[in-house]
Design an enzyme around this catalytic site. Sequence first.
Site, PDB file in Angstrom:
ATOM      1  N   GLN A 110      56.302   2.350 -54.875  1.00 41.34           N
ATOM      2  CA  GLN A 110      56.678   1.507 -53.911  1.00 41.34           C
ATOM      3  C   GLN A 110      57.996   1.391 -53.246  1.00 41.34           C
ATOM      4  O   GLN A 110      58.130   1.661 -52.179  1.00 41.34           O
ATOM      5  CB  GLN A 110      56.146  -0.003 -54.156  1.00 41.34           C
ATOM      6  CG  GLN A 110      56.476  -0.923 -52.938  1.00 41.34           C
ATOM      7  CD  GLN A 110      55.291  -0.870 -51.837  1.00 41.34           C
ATOM      8  OE1 GLN A 110      54.349  -0.180 -52.119  1.00 41.34           O
ATOM      9  NE2 GLN A 110      55.426  -1.182 -50.585  1.00 41.34           N
ATOM     10  N   TYR A 119      37.016  14.355 -79.579  1.00 44.91           N
ATOM     11  CA  TYR A 119      36.341  13.144 -80.018  1.00 44.91           C
ATOM     12  C   TYR A 119      35.259  12.845 -79.134  1.00 44.91           C
ATOM     13  O   TYR A 119      35.404  12.910 -77.910  1.00 44.91           O
ATOM     14  CB  TYR A 119      37.592  12.154 -80.081  1.00 44.91           C
ATOM     15  CG  TYR A 119      37.066  10.921 -80.739  1.00 44.91           C
ATOM     16  CD1 TYR A 119      36.739  10.708 -81.986  1.00 44.91           C
ATOM     17  CD2 TYR A 119      36.900   9.767 -79.757  1.00 44.91           C
ATOM     18  CE1 TYR A 119      36.116   9.201 -82.628  1.00 44.91           C
ATOM     19  CE2 TYR A 119      36.369   8.505 -80.227  1.00 44.91           C
ATOM     20  CZ  TYR A 119      35.992   8.348 -81.633  1.00 44.91           C
ATOM     21  OH  TYR A 119      35.648   7.166 -82.021  1.00 44.91           O
ATOM     22  N   ILE A 155      34.378  13.861 -72.176  1.00 44.32           N
ATOM     23  CA  ILE A 155      35.194  14.467 -73.262  1.00 44.32           C
ATOM     24  C   ILE A 155      36.204  15.139 -73.169  1.00 44.32           C
ATOM     25  O   ILE A 155      36.020  16.376 -72.589  1.00 44.32           O
ATOM     26  CB  ILE A 155      33.915  15.214 -74.164  1.00 44.32           C
ATOM     27  CG1 ILE A 155      32.804  14.220 -74.574  1.00 44.32           C
ATOM     28  CG2 ILE A 155      34.763  15.418 -75.575  1.00 44.32           C
ATOM     29  CD1 ILE A 155      33.207  13.025 -75.299  1.00 44.32           C
ATOM     30  N   SER A 156      37.553  14.893 -73.522  1.00 45.41           N
ATOM     31  CA  SER A 156      38.625  15.720 -73.270  1.00 45.41           C
ATOM     32  C   SER A 156      38.655  16.998 -74.120  1.00 45.41           C
ATOM     33  O   SER A 156      38.208  16.741 -75.029  1.00 45.41           O
ATOM     34  CB  SER A 156      39.798  14.740 -73.817  1.00 45.41           C
ATOM     35  OG  SER A 156      40.085  13.651 -72.714  1.00 45.41           O
ATOM     36  N   GLU A 194      38.960  -4.825 -70.970  1.00 44.01           N
ATOM     37  CA  GLU A 194      38.468  -5.714 -70.792  1.00 44.01           C
ATOM     38  C   GLU A 194      37.614  -5.944 -72.356  1.00 44.01           C
ATOM     39  O   GLU A 194      37.807  -6.994 -72.638  1.00 44.01           O
ATOM     40  CB  GLU A 194      37.107  -5.726 -69.794  1.00 44.01           C
ATOM     41  CG  GLU A 194      37.445  -6.023 -68.476  1.00 44.01           C
ATOM     42  CD  GLU A 194      38.438  -4.790 -67.678  1.00 44.01           C
ATOM     43  OE1 GLU A 194      38.990  -4.886 -66.833  1.00 44.01           O
ATOM     44  OE2 GLU A 194      38.152  -3.709 -68.278  1.00 44.01           O
ATOM     45  N   GLU A 230      39.835   4.672 -74.456  1.00 45.32           N
ATOM     46  CA  GLU A 230      39.869   4.143 -76.013  1.00 45.32           C
ATOM     47  C   GLU A 230      39.516   2.663 -75.953  1.00 45.32           C
ATOM     48  O   GLU A 230      40.037   1.791 -76.695  1.00 45.32           O
ATOM     49  CB  GLU A 230      41.204   4.383 -76.521  1.00 45.32           C
ATOM     50  CG  GLU A 230      41.968   5.863 -76.277  1.00 45.32           C
ATOM     51  CD  GLU A 230      41.386   6.498 -77.557  1.00 45.32           C
ATOM     52  OE1 GLU A 230      40.124   6.141 -78.168  1.00 45.32           O
ATOM     53  OE2 GLU A 230      42.016   7.791 -77.537  1.00 45.32           O
ATOM     54  N   GLY A 262      44.259   3.300 -84.313  1.00 47.53           N
ATOM     55  CA  GLY A 262      45.519   4.498 -83.936  1.00 47.53           C
ATOM     56  C   GLY A 262      45.500   4.962 -82.684  1.00 47.53           C
ATOM     57  O   GLY A 262      46.547   5.186 -82.035  1.00 47.53           O
ATOM     58  N   GLY A 263      44.387   5.409 -82.364  1.00 48.34           N
ATOM     59  CA  GLY A 263      44.080   6.038 -80.832  1.00 48.34           C
ATOM     60  C   GLY A 263      44.587   5.057 -79.625  1.00 48.34           C
ATOM     61  O   GLY A 263      45.201   5.451 -78.742  1.00 48.34           O
TER      62      GLY A 263
END
Length: 380
Positions: free
Chosen positions: A335, A122, A156-157, A366, A362, A239-240
């Site tokens: 921890q 994507y 980009i993955s 923020e 995605e 959806g992502g």
Amino acid sequence: MSFGLDEDRTAIRDMALGFAAEHIAPHALDWDRDKTFPVETLRAAAALGMAGIYVREDVGGSGLSRLDAALIFEALSTGCPTVAAFLSIHNMCAWMIDAYGDADQRQRWIPALMGMETIASYCLTEPGSGSDAAALRTRAERDGDHYVLTGEKQFISGAGVSDLYVCMVRTGEAGPKGISAIVVEKGTPGLSFGAEERKMGWNAQPTRSVRFDGCRVPVANRLGEEGQGFRIAMSGLDGGRLNIAACALGGAQSALDKTLAYMGDRRAFGSRLSDFQALQFRLADMATSLEVSRTFLRHAASALDAKDPAATQLCAMAKRHVTDAAFEVANQALQLHGGYGYLAEYGIEKIVRDLRVHQILEGTNEIMRVIIARALTGGR
């Protein structure tokens, strides 16, 4: 609304948990260390219907719901959040072609995507437009029955490995109304890739820039009409965001499970760590946080399935809350392991590194707050 799982959904979740335990978890640390992209493992998951979870069945999809997908990605991520997250991106691309492609496009691309003989990436983010996606600058100029693409996508993955790139490009005016969605096939002249990025986490999937230099793509590769790309991109991201939250949740659950086992064995001052009330309280808070996240994530997924008008807001809420909570649980797990949590062999520090990016991609958390606030105030 109750989110207890019926027999079918329990079977779906258990199938994914079993796959993660047998095929993913035993290799996750090695894949992370060696930066191995486990394509054959992804194809094995695809053979079980996990490459097109909510793609329609007439082109080989599983035809399941967003709630089913949340269960699957949470379960797979108990083995490795990185691998599960890439599978979620592939699913998002396949769904976008299924939902917005014409009959020819669906038949041309989706069957191979379902077995992951074809892998999809994507492409929305650019070097100069991350959170401000509507400002993207990659240009697609019409030239007869082709578009000529010029520009660059960032972070980009799967870039360089994937076979299809679902790209958001500018075909018209500035702003969201000038954006269109185009599928670019690997091997197209003018398509190239940057060097593989060196990252904090997510090492089991490659990340590169995708570059277009006079890249000629047939008009027949456009999804929907010109100017619909931003709406297509945002619908995919609802959806992502659920999927990436589910992946964070599964990783955090794995961190908690590892911590419970460790504290049951580790002794200090003559007692097991799990016998100290202060540490028990911390475990109780971690488990509560994950259960609250799980319940709300399933609520948001059900809203998206039902096409609830508030679904986009709920998906943003779920992504923000779950990824923040999951990272905090993983960090607390490290921890509680003390110095051992900092060692790679225990697997906790990998989960912390992997889950940190879930608060960014995605749409940063923020930006999720911006989406939520706009919904609350009527866009003011």
